[in-house]
Design a protein around this motif. Sequence first.
Motif, mmCIF file in Angstrom:
data_model
loop_
_atom_site.group_PDB
_atom_site.id
_atom_site.type_symbol
_atom_site.label_atom_id
_atom_site.label_comp_id
_atom_site.label_asym_id
_atom_site.label_seq_id
_atom_site.Cartn_x
_atom_site.Cartn_y
_atom_site.Cartn_z
ATOM 1 N N GLN B 88 0.818 -1.209 0.000
ATOM 2 C CA GLN B 88 0.000 0.000 0.000
ATOM 3 C C GLN B 88 0.860 1.271 0.000
ATOM 4 O O GLN B 88 0.628 2.196 -0.772
ATOM 5 N N LEU B 89 1.873 1.253 0.865
ATOM 6 C CA LEU B 89 2.766 2.411 0.972
ATOM 7 C C LEU B 89 3.442 2.700 -0.372
ATOM 8 O O LEU B 89 3.502 3.847 -0.823
ATOM 9 N N LEU B 90 3.931 1.657 -1.015
ATOM 10 C CA LEU B 90 4.643 1.836 -2.283
ATOM 11 C C LEU B 90 3.685 2.252 -3.391
ATOM 12 O O LEU B 90 4.033 3.084 -4.237
ATOM 13 N N ALA B 91 2.481 1.669 -3.383
ATOM 14 C CA ALA B 91 1.517 1.968 -4.443
ATOM 15 C C ALA B 91 1.195 3.459 -4.484
ATOM 16 O O ALA B 91 1.012 4.032 -5.557
ATOM 17 N N VAL B 181 13.270 -1.354 -4.334
ATOM 18 C CA VAL B 181 11.907 -1.502 -4.831
ATOM 19 C C VAL B 181 11.883 -1.091 -6.301
ATOM 20 O O VAL B 181 12.886 -0.601 -6.831
ATOM 21 N N LEU B 182 10.751 -1.301 -6.946
ATOM 22 C CA LEU B 182 10.660 -1.056 -8.387
ATOM 23 C C LEU B 182 9.488 -0.136 -8.709
ATOM 24 O O LEU B 182 8.516 -0.092 -7.948
ATOM 25 N N PRO B 183 9.557 0.543 -9.848
ATOM 26 C CA PRO B 183 8.373 1.268 -10.293
ATOM 27 C C PRO B 183 7.266 0.267 -10.601
ATOM 28 O O PRO B 183 7.543 -0.864 -11.006
ATOM 29 N N THR B 184 6.037 0.662 -10.419
ATOM 30 C CA THR B 184 4.918 -0.224 -10.706
ATOM 31 C C THR B 184 4.740 -0.363 -12.221
ATOM 32 O O THR B 184 5.360 0.363 -12.989
ATOM 33 N N VAL B 185 3.921 -1.328 -12.634
ATOM 34 C CA VAL B 185 3.697 -1.507 -14.067
ATOM 35 C C VAL B 185 2.234 -1.198 -14.399
ATOM 36 O O VAL B 185 1.360 -1.346 -13.553
ATOM 37 N N GLU B 186 2.022 -0.789 -15.639
ATOM 38 C CA GLU B 186 0.657 -0.458 -16.078
ATOM 39 C C GLU B 186 -0.211 -1.694 -16.178
ATOM 40 O O GLU B 186 -1.400 -1.656 -15.929
ATOM 41 N N SER B 187 0.430 -2.790 -16.584
ATOM 42 C CA SER B 187 -0.378 -3.952 -16.947
ATOM 43 C C SER B 187 0.251 -5.257 -16.479
ATOM 44 O O SER B 187 1.458 -5.448 -16.585
ATOM 45 N N ARG B 188 -0.584 -6.129 -15.908
ATOM 46 C CA ARG B 188 -0.166 -7.505 -15.602
ATOM 47 C C ARG B 188 -1.163 -8.429 -16.275
ATOM 48 O O ARG B 188 -2.354 -8.338 -16.027
ATOM 49 N N ALA B 189 -0.659 -9.305 -17.113
ATOM 50 C CA ALA B 189 -1.562 -10.216 -17.815
ATOM 51 C C ALA B 189 -0.821 -11.506 -18.114
ATOM 52 O O ALA B 189 0.400 -11.579 -17.940
ATOM 53 N N GLU B 190 -1.573 -12.525 -18.535
ATOM 54 C CA GLU B 190 -0.873 -13.753 -18.887
ATOM 55 C C GLU B 190 -1.557 -14.455 -20.051
ATOM 56 O O GLU B 190 -2.745 -14.275 -20.314
ATOM 57 N N VAL B 191 -0.720 -15.254 -20.718
ATOM 58 C CA VAL B 191 -1.235 -16.159 -21.726
ATOM 59 C C VAL B 191 -1.411 -17.492 -21.024
ATOM 60 O O VAL B 191 -0.491 -17.958 -20.351
#
Lengths: 477, 388
Positions: B88-91, B181-191
Amino acid sequence: MTITTDQSTVVIDALRAVLGADYVVSDRAGLGVYELDASDEAITGIHRPLAAVLPETTEEVAEVARIAAEHDLPLLARGSGTGLAGGAIATQGGVMVVTTRMNRIVEVNLIDRYAVVQPGVVNLDLSTHLAPQGFYYAPDPSSQRACSIGGNLGNNSGGPHCLKYGVTNNHVLGLEVVLPGGEVCRFGGPSAENPGHDLTGLIVGSEATLGIITSATVRILPLPEEKGVLLATFESMETASRAVSATIADGILPSALEMMDKVTISAIEAGIGAGYPRDAEAVLLVELDGPTQTVGEERERVAEILSEHGAMTLSVAETAEEAELLWWGRKAAFGAMGRLAPNYHLTDTVVPRSKLPEAMQLVAEVASDYDLIIANVFHAGDGNLHPLILFDRKEPGIMERVLDASSVLMQHCIDLGGAISGEHGIGIEKNDALTLMYSDIDFGEMARVKRALDPRDLANPGKVFPSNFDRFGEPLD
Amino acid sequence: MTETSRTSHATTLRPLNADELSTIVGEADAEQRTLALRGGRTHERFQNLGDPTDLELDLTGLDGIVDYSPVDLTLAVEAGVRLATVDQLLAEQGQRIALDVPHRGSATFGGTFACGLSGPRRLRYGALKDMVIGAEVINREGFTTKSGGMVVKNVSGYELARLHYGAHGAFGIVSRLNLKVLPTVESRAEVAATYTTAEAAAEAGAAVLVSTLDPAAVYIVRSAPGQWVLRAQIEGSLQFARVQLQAVGQSLGAPENVEYVGIGGYSTPDFDRVVELREADTLVARVSVPASRQAEALAALDALESATLLADMGSGLVYVRSKDIGPAVASLKALGWPTAYLALPGESADDVDVFGPMDEAGLAVLRRLKDQFDPQRMFNPGRFVAFL
């Protein structure tokens, strides 16, 4: 360590019995090569081992370790001799294991993404070997054409690409280690987790003070589809530093982010003429890698960010050849320093990235206080500074001034929340400086590791621990 | 059931900061008392049964965020901080920690580190040990000791954090962790591509792993006997995800079915399900099998009809989750690959070292390390590798 002529004859005969006379070097002329490494001899000195041996197998290393232990002699490891902190210097004599002949790439497994290598494999040779299959080994110290993977493991070496890919320790899955008594241990393996407890990551970075690595299972990666390189110039190091932070803050993780100052630019231009504008105060080199389409997107975004943050000029490489040209100056930077002064002393320190502007200011102040020229060429993305103090060794009293300035620089970096070495190791160059970071209680914890693996202090003695710390005294109670 | 020996301590203490923790440990050392260490209790089944202890130390009171510098992408937390708190803090700053661990509302950083758990996204982001840039540890005398720092590159003596990672507190109590820590990503998806054989699924996974595609995770789950689903996770910008998903989709051979699915939350749901350790009657095993050998391992394990099977190709690990303890243990023994039991119910657990076999010379080193760091066997006695 004193040893009588009779004893040394016995030891050398025993080593010859194991390795054959050709691979035991014990004459004065032959040992000349092994008296120093790439560290500054004015700091680390010149020290001759009793013998340098060139084994080919783990069993031979174990036999050598047993012979050394039997005679209570130090056991050292040496790869290509490119170490900058004196980690391979035989300050207490002893038997030096040179890994040059242990240069086999034993196994490559692309699907499982690992390679098993002997320690003497030259860093770049592994990537060259893998390239036709579309893979590479990510850690790439500047000396990668010469330095061995064993040496990289010992020093937990970095390189320009650890910003994205991490230091050596992040790329090691398993190790085979010969302990000072000759026992052979195996830790880790091809999988990311292995049963029991994995001590691989503890051995990496221990500079052969716990034993000698005789085999390593390292992670390999598919070559990125595309690389993109941008070069921007700035009117000050401070604006360039802010552009670095802005790039990272935008969520982009370049594969490399390198910065050079005006002194460096003038050396490069005098040396090779890479085409950097001489009026620029700072040059920033940004490399992006990944799938073609991502690199394209990120290249555009980075160009925008750099322009918004005060880039005076901006070059974007469109082809691999153009990218190579932009990198050329950076890669030639250390060599080009000879244009400005006969000698340089490199201080490898780290600060949090956000403290780069302050750190640059402090470097300039130290240069002025000590009346020295200091060039800056460094891995800006991870805050890893490489101030190069330029000098002429022939000038009386200069060495002391250089070392004083270097100590002050280290202290400044620690005060900014940083560290005294980013990637070059501790050895005997910075072992006393480690006291700037750690207390005796902290060293006491490291000493517990040392006593567990090397209870007789035979493995590369005198390295890493501060000279006044009694790591074999009574446990801290 | 001898499960109760795990909690057969007289008193529980809950220090609220590292100083209190130091004092407790120092006194326990002087009085030769033994300590059981507890975090969020989400993974406490992953340890050997061990000996009864004099005291239980609940470390969830060390719940402070010590330092967070978004611009430097660094974070320092006390050991008792919950993963969800950090998520939550990072988001709020558009950042994250890319680590697959279930029960994030309960699991603590100290416990996750001590258990050495990481999931399939380690392929791209590394394990928790790769994210740690410094640590503070309370040693057996109760002193706070430190290694590393708050910078992402740091060569400064032995990497002691690597000794403590996965060590279940055997060498000291981690009180603080410094993390990248890392920057967040716009999209998480999978095939998600379904095959009728494990071999076909593994072949498709292997093709992704040797390509220039850039997945965050590649793993196989058995959705039903004879139904193998290869999942390739893609994380990045929307545009990146679109192109990558399409490219992965084209490299899959001839699956029965292909779906493109978005992924929510901070972990990897399939992984969270297989390593759920709270059900007392369930076995969870982690088998070290390199990706290129996983098809044959899965084919052999397919006989365990009610088991959940997950083959993390990117990490070289196969997970087995089953309530049929006897048959599962027999199949894993027959399989022959090195196995650790994250959870092993029943009386058989009394004399099984859940950490699995270790190189004999390596184990001798481990014993000597324990003698140096904890000669009185104060920390979690008997619960670590080889009942140390």
